[in-house]
Scaffold this motif. Structure first.
Motif, PDB file in Angstrom:
ATOM      1  N   ALA A 252       6.918   1.287   3.931  1.00 35.60           N
ATOM      2  CA  ALA A 252       6.875   2.721   3.642  1.00 35.60           C
ATOM      3  C   ALA A 252       8.172   3.402   4.052  1.00 35.60           C
ATOM      4  O   ALA A 252       8.267   4.624   3.993  1.00 35.60           O
ATOM      5  CB  ALA A 252       5.680   3.367   4.332  1.00 35.60           C
TER       6      ALA A 252
ATOM      7  N   ARG B 182       3.840  -3.871   6.646  1.00 32.09           N
ATOM      8  CA  ARG B 182       3.241  -2.746   5.929  1.00 32.09           C
ATOM      9  C   ARG B 182       3.905  -1.437   6.347  1.00 32.09           C
ATOM     10  O   ARG B 182       4.219  -0.587   5.517  1.00 32.09           O
ATOM     11  CB  ARG B 182       1.736  -2.692   6.219  1.00 32.09           C
ATOM     12  CG  ARG B 182       1.025  -1.578   5.488  1.00 32.09           C
ATOM     13  CD  ARG B 182      -0.451  -1.521   5.809  1.00 32.09           C
ATOM     14  NE  ARG B 182      -0.696  -1.112   7.179  1.00 32.09           N
ATOM     15  CZ  ARG B 182      -1.903  -0.890   7.689  1.00 32.09           C
ATOM     16  NH1 ARG B 182      -2.972  -1.068   6.941  1.00 32.09           N
ATOM     17  NH2 ARG B 182      -2.050  -0.514   8.935  1.00 32.09           N
ATOM     18  N   ALA B 183       4.129  -1.297   7.664  1.00 36.01           N
ATOM     19  CA  ALA B 183       4.762  -0.071   8.154  1.00 36.01           C
ATOM     20  C   ALA B 183       6.192   0.047   7.620  1.00 36.01           C
ATOM     21  O   ALA B 183       6.614   1.119   7.185  1.00 36.01           O
ATOM     22  CB  ALA B 183       4.760  -0.054   9.674  1.00 36.01           C
TER      23      ALA B 183
ATOM     24  N   TYR C  79       0.805  -1.233   0.000  1.00 34.88           N
ATOM     25  CA  TYR C  79       0.000   0.000   0.000  1.00 34.88           C
ATOM     26  C   TYR C  79       0.834   1.278   0.000  1.00 34.88           C
ATOM     27  O   TYR C  79       0.627   2.175  -0.793  1.00 34.88           O
ATOM     28  CB  TYR C  79      -0.951  -0.009   1.202  1.00 34.88           C
ATOM     29  CG  TYR C  79      -1.891   1.165   1.235  1.00 34.88           C
ATOM     30  CD1 TYR C  79      -3.055   1.160   0.488  1.00 34.88           C
ATOM     31  CD2 TYR C  79      -1.604   2.281   2.006  1.00 34.88           C
ATOM     32  CE1 TYR C  79      -3.922   2.233   0.514  1.00 34.88           C
ATOM     33  CE2 TYR C  79      -2.461   3.367   2.030  1.00 34.88           C
ATOM     34  CZ  TYR C  79      -3.616   3.340   1.276  1.00 34.88           C
ATOM     35  OH  TYR C  79      -4.456   4.413   1.298  1.00 34.88           O
ATOM     36  N   GLY C  80       1.804   1.347   0.912  1.00 36.83           N
ATOM     37  CA  GLY C  80       2.600   2.576   0.971  1.00 36.83           C
ATOM     38  C   GLY C  80       4.049   2.322   0.601  1.00 36.83           C
ATOM     39  O   GLY C  80       4.931   3.079   0.991  1.00 36.83           O
TER      40      GLY C  80
END
Lengths: 226, 359
Positions: free
Chosen positions: B151, B147-148, B108-109
């Protein structure tokens, strides 16, 4: 039965819904997430068509888009035509008249999106606008569909506003509800009954679909933990 | 400018207590700071202020040479958006996007990270096409962490990372999380109200009570040497008694609690009204005074008030004129046949009593 009127109504509903999608999504986003103090005023304005008699709304729209109004003059300068008693004028009126039927479901859908998901997206470096399209809209699909169906159905059945703004010109502004009125005036009850029954059927199907969605019968994505 | 995160903020939520926090965390190296305190102490708020999800009322937040928040000048306040701070923020329930797969969530990021590599590293390759609702709590946590990291954050903020898990998973993930954090070599702030988690995860610790940051330092030093009675209670010291200093000499201090006298190490504070803090595990129970000299300074006659078994241990409450908590193994409890109402001797070393000023 007036197929021409039905076709016109469907065309009007289609374009109204499409325009409301374009206007309603950003409007609902603003109404859901803005922290302005005067937000309630905008909310009240958007909801006005729910309580205002269609004749009142139609009257003001007629004045606003008339050939002597700024909007009317601008339109005339741009296109050479006039808005009252035209399909485009009808479209403007329909969009305003059905605004709450699109914006309110959109906004309630956005408000139901878990705030933590939005914040997670921001922390991952994704802008507010991109977060709207990548998180908020996908998670509000059922509400957005509900709003579109309601706008479509509401436009299909409108009468007073159409009469005020569009009049009764066959093929241009004579919608299906006006044709029923005409039939009854002409004592052609048989034609009126056919058209009415068709409108009743369409309206029922549309509302049944909406409530089905609300109950999450067709939930696109079941929530966590189910 | 020093390469560190420095936070000095004040924030009052409507109707809540004012929250103030000043802390520093070195960047560019792996170090885990635990933000520890009872529920409602304002720990999550501090994390949200650092992430930029809430705005302080005043103060400043700096990260390396960037100013994230500066409320010094009311007219030209600096407040960087969370999008630009590059913090990996994990909320309590991980907040995974339910409409995306595991791969979709991690990607996502993503910034210049090979998502597949990250999935493999966190043991998620097999689960890449599943949706969050099909995952267990431990798996959700790994996805959120991956996920974190995708990014490319410069700092991780974890809010109660283990609280959403059931007890057995929590125990297993505690060790895993420590390894994962060490593996990514990234500074992190972890919020928790669980002592064992704080001990397992933290290199340093900051204690928050009632919205105030009360003590910060290395985990052992804070747990062993709390600065006041509130901190002592927060880090789980079982016996905290108001006491009066009656004698000071040669680095030792004699305090009186009710009618009992205790000898403790003097920390150099001149107050006479103090609290004596004693951990239950440093209290020894003797049945018959042997008469042989021991190194322990304090031998107190005591009556057993209660014996409560706790797994392999037993918690014994003693009455020595004041309530003293001791913890012994079930084996010793059975061998010594400790029963309510019996008389024993409580033995405490002077070095095990921590004297802190009162008021």
């Amino acid at each position: 039965m007036e197929w021409q009127a039905l076709y016109l109504s469907l065309r009007l509903s289609f374009w109204t819904t499409l325009i409301l999608l374009a206007i309603g999504l950003p409007a609902a986003h603003w109404l859901t997430f803005s922290r302005r103090r005067w937000k309630f005023l905008v909310e009240a304005v958007v909801a006005l068509p729910l309580v205002l008699p269609p004749t009142v709304l139609g009257f003001y729209i007629l004045l606003a888009i008339g050939p002597h109004s700024p909007v009317g003059r601008l339109y005339a300068a741009l296109t050479g035509g006039m808005l009252p008693f035209s399909f485009q004028g009808l479209l403007v009126a329909s969009v305003l008249y059905s605004l709450p039927f699109a914006v309110q479901p959109f906004a309630s859908g956005f408000a139901a999106v878990d705030r933590k998901l939005i914040e997670a997206s921001w922390c991952l470096g994704i802008s507010r606008a991109a977060t709207f399209f990548r998180v908020i809209v996908p998670l509000s699909i059922p509400s957005i569909v509900t709003g579109m169906i309601l706008s479509f159905a509401h436009t299909l059945g409108e009468f007073g506003v159409v009469l005020m703004v569009g009049g009764n010109l066959a093929g241009i502004t004579r919608t299906v509800s006006i044709s029923i009125y005409d039939d009854v005036q002409a004592l052609d009850y048989r034609a009126a009954m056919h058209t009415s029954l068709l409108l009743l059927g369409i309206s029922f199907l549309v509302l049944a679909a909406t409530y089905g969605l609300r109950r999450r019968v067709w939930a696109v994505w079941p929530p966590y933990g189910e | 400018m020093a390469n560190e995160l420095s936070v000095d903020v004040r924030k009052r939520h409507a109707g809540g207590p004012e929250i103030t926090a000043a802390l520093r965390l070195p960047l560019g190296m792996h170090s885990v700071m635990v933000l520890f305190g009872p529920s409602g102490a304002g720990k999550t708020t501090v994390l949200r202020l650092i992430a930029g999800l809430d705005t302080p009322d005043s103060g400043s937040i700096r990260c390396g040479d960037e100013v994230w928040y500066d409320g010094a000048r009311a007219t030209s306040r600096i407040n960087m958006a969370p999008q630009h701070r590059r913090v990996g923020y994990l909320s309590q329930d991980y907040a995974l996007f339910p409409h995306l797969t595991v791969r979709g969530n991690v990607a996502y990021g993503a910034h210049g990270w090979a998502v597949d590599g990250l999935l493999a590293r966190f043991g998620l390759s097999e689960l890449a096409d599943r949706h969050p609702r099909q995952l267990s709590g431990g798996q959700l946590q790994r996805v959120a962490l991956a996920r974190a990291l995708a990014a490319h954050p410069r700092l991780l903020l974890l809010d109660e990372p283990l609280s959403a898990l059931d007890a057995p998973t929590r125990l297993r993930m505690r060790g895993d999380l420590r390894q994962l954090l060490a593996g990514v070599q990234m500074p992190a702030i972890v919020v928790t109200h669980d002592r064992t988690e704080a001990l397992a995860l933290g290199d340093s610790i900051a204690i928050m009570i009632d919205g105030k940051l009360r003590q910060a330092g290395a985990v052992e030093s804070v747990f062993d040497c709390p600065v006041d009675a509130d901190v002592a209670a927060a880090v789980g010291v079982e016996t905290i008694c108001p006491a009066r200093v009656v004698w000071r000499s040669a680095g030792l201090v004699t305090v009186e609690i009710a009618h009992a006298r205790l000898v403790a190490v003097d920390i150099g504070d001149p107050s006479t009204d103090v609290f004596a803090c004693i951990r239950a595990e440093s209290v020894t129970i003797e049945r018959n005074p042997s008469g042989n000299p021991t190194s322990a300074r304090n031998h107190l006659p005591a009556r057993i008030v209660s014996v409560i078994p706790e797994g392999p241990l037993a918690r014994v409450t003693l009455d020595c004129g004041f309530r003293l908590n001791a913890i012994v193994t079930r084996q010793s409890e059975e061998e010594m046949r400790l029963r309510e109402g019996e008389l024993v001797t409580a033995v405490v070393k002077a070095t095990s009593i921590r004297i802190v000023p009162r008021g």
